[in-house]
Scaffold this motif. Sequence first.
Motif, PDB file in Angstrom:
ATOM      1  N   LEU A  10     -10.593   4.487 -15.619  1.00 57.70           N
ATOM      2  CA  LEU A  10     -10.599   2.904 -15.260  1.00 57.70           C
ATOM      3  C   LEU A  10      -9.674   2.321 -14.725  1.00 57.70           C
ATOM      4  O   LEU A  10      -9.329   1.537 -14.002  1.00 57.70           O
ATOM      5  CB  LEU A  10     -11.699   3.150 -16.189  1.00 57.70           C
ATOM      6  N   PHE A  11      -9.106   2.659 -16.161  1.00 52.32           N
ATOM      7  CA  PHE A  11      -7.775   1.950 -16.093  1.00 52.32           C
ATOM      8  C   PHE A  11      -6.090   1.168 -14.887  1.00 52.32           C
ATOM      9  O   PHE A  11      -6.126   0.120 -14.251  1.00 52.32           O
ATOM     10  CB  PHE A  11      -6.240   1.701 -17.161  1.00 52.32           C
ATOM     11  N   PHE A  12      -6.510   3.255 -14.185  1.00 44.79           N
ATOM     12  CA  PHE A  12      -5.635   3.145 -13.351  1.00 44.79           C
ATOM     13  C   PHE A  12      -6.290   2.747 -11.881  1.00 44.79           C
ATOM     14  O   PHE A  12      -5.795   2.535 -10.796  1.00 44.79           O
ATOM     15  CB  PHE A  12      -5.203   4.659 -12.863  1.00 44.79           C
ATOM     16  N   LEU A  13      -7.828   3.152 -12.022  1.00 46.59           N
ATOM     17  CA  LEU A  13      -8.418   2.844 -11.090  1.00 46.59           C
ATOM     18  C   LEU A  13      -8.521   0.707 -10.558  1.00 46.59           C
ATOM     19  O   LEU A  13      -7.871   0.837  -8.948  1.00 46.59           O
ATOM     20  CB  LEU A  13      -9.629   3.271 -10.916  1.00 46.59           C
ATOM     21  N   ALA A  14      -8.765   0.452 -11.266  1.00 49.56           N
ATOM     22  CA  ALA A  14      -8.656  -1.635 -11.671  1.00 49.56           C
ATOM     23  C   ALA A  14      -7.133  -1.134 -10.841  1.00 49.56           C
ATOM     24  O   ALA A  14      -6.637  -2.213  -9.642  1.00 49.56           O
ATOM     25  CB  ALA A  14      -8.764  -1.720 -12.630  1.00 49.56           C
ATOM     26  N   ALA A  15      -6.077  -0.941 -11.684  1.00 51.89           N
ATOM     27  CA  ALA A  15      -4.435  -1.091 -11.159  1.00 51.89           C
ATOM     28  C   ALA A  15      -4.575  -0.723  -9.261  1.00 51.89           C
ATOM     29  O   ALA A  15      -4.056  -1.616  -8.822  1.00 51.89           O
ATOM     30  CB  ALA A  15      -3.487   0.172 -11.304  1.00 51.89           C
ATOM     31  N   LEU A  16      -4.898   0.325  -9.295  1.00 49.96           N
ATOM     32  CA  LEU A  16      -5.498   0.498  -7.607  1.00 49.96           C
ATOM     33  C   LEU A  16      -5.739  -0.203  -7.226  1.00 49.96           C
ATOM     34  O   LEU A  16      -5.567  -1.228  -5.780  1.00 49.96           O
ATOM     35  CB  LEU A  16      -6.304   1.804  -7.246  1.00 49.96           C
ATOM     36  N   PHE A  17      -6.809  -1.187  -7.934  1.00 51.09           N
ATOM     37  CA  PHE A  17      -7.662  -2.073  -6.886  1.00 51.09           C
ATOM     38  C   PHE A  17      -7.024  -3.176  -6.707  1.00 51.09           C
ATOM     39  O   PHE A  17      -6.457  -4.086  -5.985  1.00 51.09           O
ATOM     40  CB  PHE A  17      -9.123  -2.230  -6.995  1.00 51.09           C
ATOM     41  N   GLU A  18      -6.112  -3.816  -7.713  1.00 55.45           N
ATOM     42  CA  GLU A  18      -5.450  -4.348  -7.604  1.00 55.45           C
ATOM     43  C   GLU A  18      -4.390  -5.235  -7.099  1.00 55.45           C
ATOM     44  O   GLU A  18      -3.890  -5.726  -6.362  1.00 55.45           O
ATOM     45  CB  GLU A  18      -4.461  -5.548  -9.449  1.00 55.45           C
ATOM     46  N   ILE A  19      -3.443  -3.700  -6.962  1.00 54.33           N
ATOM     47  CA  ILE A  19      -2.504  -3.621  -6.548  1.00 54.33           C
ATOM     48  C   ILE A  19      -1.939  -3.626  -5.188  1.00 54.33           C
ATOM     49  O   ILE A  19      -2.276  -4.075  -3.959  1.00 54.33           O
ATOM     50  CB  ILE A  19      -1.010  -2.240  -7.124  1.00 54.33           C
ATOM     51  N   GLY A  20      -3.305  -2.645  -4.465  1.00 53.69           N
ATOM     52  CA  GLY A  20      -3.735  -2.606  -3.298  1.00 53.69           C
ATOM     53  C   GLY A  20      -4.213  -3.749  -2.316  1.00 53.69           C
ATOM     54  O   GLY A  20      -3.636  -4.291  -1.543  1.00 53.69           O
ATOM     55  N   ALA A  46     -11.843  -8.361  -5.834  1.00 54.18           N
ATOM     56  CA  ALA A  46     -13.235  -9.032  -5.959  1.00 54.18           C
ATOM     57  C   ALA A  46     -13.520  -7.815  -6.542  1.00 54.18           C
ATOM     58  O   ALA A  46     -13.890  -7.935  -7.961  1.00 54.18           O
ATOM     59  CB  ALA A  46     -14.328  -9.939  -5.466  1.00 54.18           C
ATOM     60  N   ILE A  47     -12.985  -6.688  -6.445  1.00 55.96           N
ATOM     61  CA  ILE A  47     -13.456  -5.410  -6.858  1.00 55.96           C
ATOM     62  C   ILE A  47     -13.132  -5.090  -8.414  1.00 55.96           C
ATOM     63  O   ILE A  47     -13.571  -4.285  -9.426  1.00 55.96           O
ATOM     64  CB  ILE A  47     -13.757  -4.170  -5.587  1.00 55.96           C
ATOM     65  N   TYR A  48     -11.701  -5.964  -8.014  1.00 55.66           N
ATOM     66  CA  TYR A  48     -10.734  -4.880  -8.811  1.00 55.66           C
ATOM     67  C   TYR A  48     -11.432  -5.611 -10.349  1.00 55.66           C
ATOM     68  O   TYR A  48     -11.216  -5.115 -11.815  1.00 55.66           O
ATOM     69  CB  TYR A  48      -9.171  -5.149  -9.020  1.00 55.66           C
ATOM     70  N   GLY A  67      -2.582  -4.481 -18.706  1.00 53.36           N
ATOM     71  CA  GLY A  67      -0.903  -4.311 -18.587  1.00 53.36           C
ATOM     72  C   GLY A  67      -0.521  -3.643 -18.677  1.00 53.36           C
ATOM     73  O   GLY A  67       0.464  -3.420 -17.503  1.00 53.36           O
ATOM     74  N   GLY A  68       0.066  -2.489 -19.993  1.00 56.63           N
ATOM     75  CA  GLY A  68       0.685  -1.887 -19.989  1.00 56.63           C
ATOM     76  C   GLY A  68       0.795  -0.453 -18.407  1.00 56.63           C
ATOM     77  O   GLY A  68       1.094  -0.297 -18.142  1.00 56.63           O
ATOM     78  N   ILE A  69      -0.484  -0.632 -17.843  1.00 58.63           N
ATOM     79  CA  ILE A  69      -0.826   0.727 -17.091  1.00 58.63           C
ATOM     80  C   ILE A  69      -0.460  -0.214 -15.935  1.00 58.63           C
ATOM     81  O   ILE A  69      -0.166   0.559 -14.842  1.00 58.63           O
ATOM     82  CB  ILE A  69      -3.122   0.850 -17.080  1.00 58.63           C
ATOM     83  N   PHE A  70      -0.622  -1.961 -15.884  1.00 60.46           N
ATOM     84  CA  PHE A  70      -0.263  -2.415 -14.267  1.00 60.46           C
ATOM     85  C   PHE A  70       0.833  -2.135 -14.401  1.00 60.46           C
ATOM     86  O   PHE A  70       1.723  -2.101 -13.234  1.00 60.46           O
ATOM     87  CB  PHE A  70      -0.866  -3.624 -14.190  1.00 60.46           C
ATOM     88  N   ILE A  71       1.724  -1.636 -14.737  1.00 65.06           N
ATOM     89  CA  ILE A  71       3.584  -1.687 -14.893  1.00 65.06           C
ATOM     90  C   ILE A  71       3.496  -0.603 -14.755  1.00 65.06           C
ATOM     91  O   ILE A  71       4.302  -0.288 -13.207  1.00 65.06           O
ATOM     92  CB  ILE A  71       4.133  -1.888 -16.118  1.00 65.06           C
ATOM     93  N   VAL A  72       3.223   0.658 -15.237  1.00 64.03           N
ATOM     94  CA  VAL A  72       2.930   1.690 -15.085  1.00 64.03           C
ATOM     95  C   VAL A  72       2.571   1.847 -13.039  1.00 64.03           C
ATOM     96  O   VAL A  72       3.880   2.776 -12.570  1.00 64.03           O
ATOM     97  CB  VAL A  72       3.305   2.959 -15.171  1.00 64.03           C
ATOM     98  N   SER A  73       1.764   1.764 -13.232  1.00 64.49           N
ATOM     99  CA  SER A  73       1.140   2.509 -11.972  1.00 64.49           C
ATOM    100  C   SER A  73       1.809   0.986 -10.676  1.00 64.49           C
ATOM    101  O   SER A  73       1.877   1.485  -9.385  1.00 64.49           O
ATOM    102  CB  SER A  73      -0.574   1.182 -11.597  1.00 64.49           C
ATOM    103  N   SER A  74       2.363  -0.322 -11.076  1.00 61.36           N
ATOM    104  CA  SER A  74       2.900  -1.007 -10.082  1.00 61.36           C
ATOM    105  C   SER A  74       4.741  -0.052  -9.127  1.00 61.36           C
ATOM    106  O   SER A  74       5.029  -0.119  -8.648  1.00 61.36           O
ATOM    107  CB  SER A  74       3.564  -1.992 -10.417  1.00 61.36           C
ATOM    108  N   LEU A  75       5.156   0.840 -10.384  1.00 60.31           N
ATOM    109  CA  LEU A  75       6.529   1.424 -10.501  1.00 60.31           C
ATOM    110  C   LEU A  75       6.264   2.616  -9.890  1.00 60.31           C
ATOM    111  O   LEU A  75       6.992   3.147  -8.506  1.00 60.31           O
ATOM    112  CB  LEU A  75       6.696   1.634 -11.457  1.00 60.31           C
ATOM    113  N   ILE A  76       4.619   3.573  -9.700  1.00 58.78           N
ATOM    114  CA  ILE A  76       4.093   4.141  -8.889  1.00 58.78           C
ATOM    115  C   ILE A  76       3.964   4.101  -7.450  1.00 58.78           C
ATOM    116  O   ILE A  76       4.640   4.497  -6.632  1.00 58.78           O
ATOM    117  CB  ILE A  76       2.863   4.872  -9.344  1.00 58.78           C
ATOM    118  N   TRP A  77       3.089   2.340  -7.218  1.00 60.91           N
ATOM    119  CA  TRP A  77       3.018   2.047  -6.036  1.00 60.91           C
ATOM    120  C   TRP A  77       4.487   1.930  -5.170  1.00 60.91           C
ATOM    121  O   TRP A  77       4.490   2.356  -3.896  1.00 60.91           O
ATOM    122  CB  TRP A  77       2.428   0.818  -6.099  1.00 60.91           C
TER     123      TRP A  77
END
Length: 109
Positions: A10-20, A46-48, A67-77
Amino acid sequence: MNDIIISLGLFFLAALFEIGGGYLVWLWLREDQKIAFGILGALTLAIYGIIPTFQHANFGRVYAAYGGIFIVSSLIWGMLVDKKNPDKFEIIGAFIALVGVFIMYYTPR
């Protein structure tokens, strides 16, 4: 263990939607793309906003850990989309953030 996998998913799915979603808005405003990018980005954001509500903790804890998951996901993005590899300090910082996530969110209470 299953709960942790679902929660991280769920955390990484949220990050995908927020960053995307943010990226689509970025393309619209900074890269002169059509307004459709901005509209799709807004819908994606909104889905995020909905996804974290499926976590089983209070708002503050969910968003602090996210927030921590977002940091990692942003680097992956950045690696996959922008073709920018993180430097050693970004990797160290992301690791520290992930340690914080596991302490804050997954430590039994």
